[in-house]
Motif scaffolding. Structure first.
Motif, PDB file in Angstrom:
ATOM      1  N   THR A  28      18.402 -22.776  -9.952  1.00  0.00           N
ATOM      2  CA  THR A  28      17.504 -23.571  -8.748  1.00  0.00           C
ATOM      3  C   THR A  28      18.990 -24.190  -8.191  1.00  0.00           C
ATOM      4  O   THR A  28      19.894 -24.631  -8.751  1.00  0.00           O
ATOM      5  CB  THR A  28      16.975 -24.805  -9.593  1.00  0.00           C
ATOM      6  OG1 THR A  28      15.929 -24.099 -10.160  1.00  0.00           O
ATOM      7  CG2 THR A  28      16.194 -25.601  -8.292  1.00  0.00           C
ATOM      8  N   GLU A  58      14.863 -21.293  -5.639  1.00  0.00           N
ATOM      9  CA  GLU A  58      14.817 -20.880  -6.878  1.00  0.00           C
ATOM     10  C   GLU A  58      14.885 -19.245  -7.067  1.00  0.00           C
ATOM     11  O   GLU A  58      14.224 -18.751  -6.039  1.00  0.00           O
ATOM     12  CB  GLU A  58      13.580 -21.082  -7.478  1.00  0.00           C
ATOM     13  CG  GLU A  58      13.152 -22.802  -7.865  1.00  0.00           C
ATOM     14  CD  GLU A  58      11.736 -22.914  -8.256  1.00  0.00           C
ATOM     15  OE1 GLU A  58      10.946 -21.921  -8.244  1.00  0.00           O
ATOM     16  OE2 GLU A  58      11.378 -24.161  -8.559  1.00  0.00           O
ATOM     17  N   GLN A 102      19.839 -26.663  -4.500  1.00  0.00           N
ATOM     18  CA  GLN A 102      19.146 -27.573  -3.069  1.00  0.00           C
ATOM     19  C   GLN A 102      19.912 -27.520  -1.884  1.00  0.00           C
ATOM     20  O   GLN A 102      21.329 -27.506  -2.406  1.00  0.00           O
ATOM     21  CB  GLN A 102      18.961 -28.654  -3.644  1.00  0.00           C
ATOM     22  CG  GLN A 102      17.515 -28.907  -4.695  1.00  0.00           C
ATOM     23  CD  GLN A 102      17.399 -30.459  -4.956  1.00  0.00           C
ATOM     24  OE1 GLN A 102      18.226 -31.151  -5.052  1.00  0.00           O
ATOM     25  NE2 GLN A 102      16.198 -30.330  -5.591  1.00  0.00           N
ATOM     26  N   THR A 113      14.594 -26.567  -1.633  1.00  0.00           N
ATOM     27  CA  THR A 113      14.937 -26.284  -3.028  1.00  0.00           C
ATOM     28  C   THR A 113      14.887 -24.702  -3.079  1.00  0.00           C
ATOM     29  O   THR A 113      13.830 -23.979  -2.586  1.00  0.00           O
ATOM     30  CB  THR A 113      13.887 -26.574  -4.118  1.00  0.00           C
ATOM     31  OG1 THR A 113      13.911 -28.123  -3.828  1.00  0.00           O
ATOM     32  CG2 THR A 113      14.429 -26.356  -5.552  1.00  0.00           C
ATOM     33  N   GLU A 170      11.009 -28.958   1.166  1.00  0.00           N
ATOM     34  CA  GLU A 170      10.613 -30.400   0.493  1.00  0.00           C
ATOM     35  C   GLU A 170      10.834 -31.355   1.735  1.00  0.00           C
ATOM     36  O   GLU A 170      11.809 -31.864   1.724  1.00  0.00           O
ATOM     37  CB  GLU A 170      11.608 -30.757  -0.508  1.00  0.00           C
ATOM     38  CG  GLU A 170      11.903 -29.851  -1.749  1.00  0.00           C
ATOM     39  CD  GLU A 170      11.080 -29.699  -2.634  1.00  0.00           C
ATOM     40  OE1 GLU A 170       9.807 -30.650  -2.602  1.00  0.00           O
ATOM     41  OE2 GLU A 170      11.222 -29.103  -3.814  1.00  0.00           O
TER      42      GLU A 170
END
Length: 181
Positions: free
Chosen positions: A43, A31, A45, A29, A71
């Motif tokens: 944001t 940001e 991914q 992820t 993640e």
């Protein structure tokens, strides 16, 4: 060996980071937000197979806070953060217009006029040939008259914007003087 930015322009940069995950073990992820306005955070991914991402449509001359969060469903990896500042916007003169052409002069105008420009250099000379002359013009002006020219001659005119940063951008046009009386 961590998150950093390359290929920085006035509206984009590419982030690269070490390979922490794989396609199977998770995703990242990312940001990012202007440093002065973290409420405008965006944001995105990307799959765990990625080790770079280009962010675009950014504001010029702006510092961005960027956080990469791996993640993973196997290991914990701490988020990586960096700050990247986009370059000032430096636009080429988008148009060079030649007008009011006479036997011995013509007017050169250009656009847009930008606050980041210190001055303009107008280089002009007959074609073919290399006897070019230089005129320096204040950065607030957007036109000048070139005089003492030969009649019925084609000139190459190059307008160079000289930015406060020292960078230069140029655009050329051809101009023809009228036949003499």
């Amino acid at each position: 060996n961590r998150l950093h930015a390359v290929d920085i322009t006035s509206s984009s940069f590419r982030l690269t980071w070490p390979e922490l995950l794989s396609q199977e073990t998770g995703y990242y992820t990312l940001e990012y937000a202007p440093a002065g306005d973290l409420a405008r955070k965006r944001t995105t991914q990307v799959s765990g197979a990625h080790t770079s991402l280009t962010l675009s449509n950014l504001a010029p001359e702006t510092a961005y806070e960027v956080v990469l969060i791996p993640e993973s469903n196997i290991h914990y990896f701490p988020p990586q953060a960096t700050r990247v500042t986009t370059l000032p916007e430096e636009i080429t003169p988008a148009q060079v217009l030649i007008s009011e052409s006479g036997p011995h002069s013509f007017q050169v105008s250009w656009a847009p006029v930008l606050a980041s420009v210190m001055g303009y250099q107008i280089l002009y000379g007959p074609l073919p040939g290399n006897a070019a002359k230089l005129l320096e013009v204040d950065g607030k002006k957007n036109s000048t008259v070139v005089e003492n020219l030969a009649p019925n001659t084609t000139y190459l005119v190059t307008v160079t914007a000289v930015y406060n940063s020292g960078k230069e951008r140029s655009l050329s046009a051809k101009a023809c003087t009228q036949e003499g009386e």
